[in-house]
Design an enzyme around this catalytic site. Structure first.
Site, PDB file in Angstrom:
ATOM      1  N   ASP A  67       0.755  -1.213   0.151  1.00  0.00           N
ATOM      2  CA  ASP A  67      -0.133  -0.123  -0.095  1.00  0.00           C
ATOM      3  C   ASP A  67       0.835   1.242   0.075  1.00  0.00           C
ATOM      4  O   ASP A  67       2.000   1.261   0.035  1.00  0.00           O
ATOM      5  CB  ASP A  67      -0.951  -0.102   1.083  1.00  0.00           C
ATOM      6  N   ASP A 136      -7.274  -2.307  14.422  1.00  0.00           N
ATOM      7  CA  ASP A 136      -8.625  -2.671  14.351  1.00  0.00           C
ATOM      8  C   ASP A 136      -8.672  -3.966  13.395  1.00  0.00           C
ATOM      9  O   ASP A 136      -9.657  -4.131  12.609  1.00  0.00           O
ATOM     10  CB  ASP A 136      -9.327  -1.449  13.412  1.00  0.00           C
ATOM     11  N   HIS A 138      -7.067  -4.956  10.769  1.00  0.00           N
ATOM     12  CA  HIS A 138      -6.787  -4.831   9.028  1.00  0.00           C
ATOM     13  C   HIS A 138      -5.394  -5.153   8.738  1.00  0.00           C
ATOM     14  O   HIS A 138      -4.523  -5.481   9.454  1.00  0.00           O
ATOM     15  CB  HIS A 138      -6.869  -3.226   8.670  1.00  0.00           C
ATOM     16  N   GLU A 143      -9.500  -1.597   5.548  1.00  0.00           N
ATOM     17  CA  GLU A 143     -10.142  -1.577   6.971  1.00  0.00           C
ATOM     18  C   GLU A 143     -11.470  -2.139   7.237  1.00  0.00           C
ATOM     19  O   GLU A 143     -11.886  -2.924   6.241  1.00  0.00           O
ATOM     20  CB  GLU A 143     -10.627   0.115   7.011  1.00  0.00           C
TER      21      GLU A 143
HETATM   22  P1  PGA Z   1       2.549  -1.282  12.552  1.00  0.00           P
HETATM   23  O1  PGA Z   1       1.216  -1.375  11.701  1.00  0.00           O
HETATM   24  O2  PGA Z   1       3.152  -2.441  12.093  1.00  0.00           O
HETATM   25  O3  PGA Z   1       3.193   0.150  12.614  1.00  0.00           O
HETATM   26  O4  PGA Z   1       1.758  -1.501  14.013  1.00  0.00           O
HETATM   27  C1  PGA Z   1       0.606  -2.287  11.092  1.00  0.00           C
HETATM   28  C2  PGA Z   1      -0.664  -2.300  10.302  1.00  0.00           C
HETATM   29  O5  PGA Z   1      -1.214  -1.190  10.394  1.00  0.00           O
HETATM   30  O6  PGA Z   1      -0.957  -3.182   9.312  1.00  0.00           O
END
Ligand code: PGA
Length: 266
Positions: A67, A136, A138, A143
């Protein structure tokens, strides 16, 4: 799904790097799906070390990132382009023409997303997809509510994600509200999935993804539908698993003699 609970974040990172090295040892021209965020930093550090000290070779590898934020130019310090170059690409020998990261500013978003999907296909599909998980639930920026059949497209970030990612930006208002992201359907087509999580703030999402129902409300739960998905957790991220003893028992058996003959299909 194989769930492996390790002692620390460093162990998660080293185990993840060994998975990458395993794939490259049998397929030097493998296609890797890569993730950004805090979680894979240790993995990338270890891959850089293995490249430097052990000659881990990326010269034939192709990479596709999950992404990118919409609206950030590729040289913006918080763009995932800069992140990947800083933490991995400038330290290893991936060829520039084999690096794919979604553009944050395509002229025609839907045509661009279709093109990105085609590039994945034309390179033979993703062999190993690295994933983190959001608080959350995802995966990538899929999301809650994202279709489990979704493809690469533009998504609005959840409020929780904007809060979580604000730590990387000077002000909360600077966090982009949109991202281009591979879809859950795109991710599920990778031959192997490797999700890493560490820290207490991931424990609830991890438990829902592994032990809850498969639901678009927790897109990481789609990993339950994949034949070869592995989850690497530190103690804190495993903190809310109800089946913790079961997962430890399975891993103990897997480490034994019979486990070596069983292979990895889940
Ligand atoms: P993070 O993010 O590794 O910074 O915790 C993970 C994500 O949002 O997929």
């Amino acid at each position: 799904m194989e769930v492996v609970i390790l002692a620390s974040y460093d162990e998660v990172s080293r185990a993840a790097a060994r998975e990458v090295a395993r794939v490259l040892s049998t397929k030097p021209n493998a296609v890797l799906g890569l993730a950004t965020g805090s979680t894979p930093l240790g993995l990338y550090r270890e891959l850089v070390r293995m490249h430097r000290d052990e000659g881990l070779d990326f010269s034939q590898v192709t990479t596709f990132n999950l992404d990118e934020y919409v609206g950030l130019p590729p040289n913006h310090p918080q763009s995932y382009h800069v992140f990947m170059h800083e933490h991995l690409f400038q330290h290893v020998n991936v060829a520039a023409q084999n690096i794919f990261i979604p553009s944050g500013a395509p002229a025609n978003i839907s045509a661009y997303c279709a093109w990105y999907e085609r590039q994945i296909q034309e390179r033979g599909g993703i062999d190993l997809q690295i994933l983190g998980i959001g608080a959350d639930g995802h995966v990538a920026f899929n999301e809650p509510g994202s279709s489990l059949a979704s493809r690469t497209r533009i998504k609005t970030l959840a409020r929780q994600t904007i809060e979580d990612n604000a730590r990387f930006f000077e002000r909360r208002e600077d966090v982009p509200a949109y991202a281009i992201t591979m879809g859950v359907g795109t991710i599920l087509e990778a031959r192997e999935l490797l999700l890493c999580a560490n820290g207490r703030n991931k424990a609830r999402a991890v438990a829902l993804a592994i032990e809850g129902p498969v639901t678009a409300m927790v897109t990481a739960s789609a990993l339950q539908m994949h034949r070869q998905a592995k989850v690497l957790l530190d103690q804190e991220a495993a903190g809310e698993l109800k089946m913790r003893e079961h997962f430890d028992w399975i891993e103990e058996c897997r480490a034994g003699a019979l486990g070596a003959q069983l292979g990895t299909e889940q």
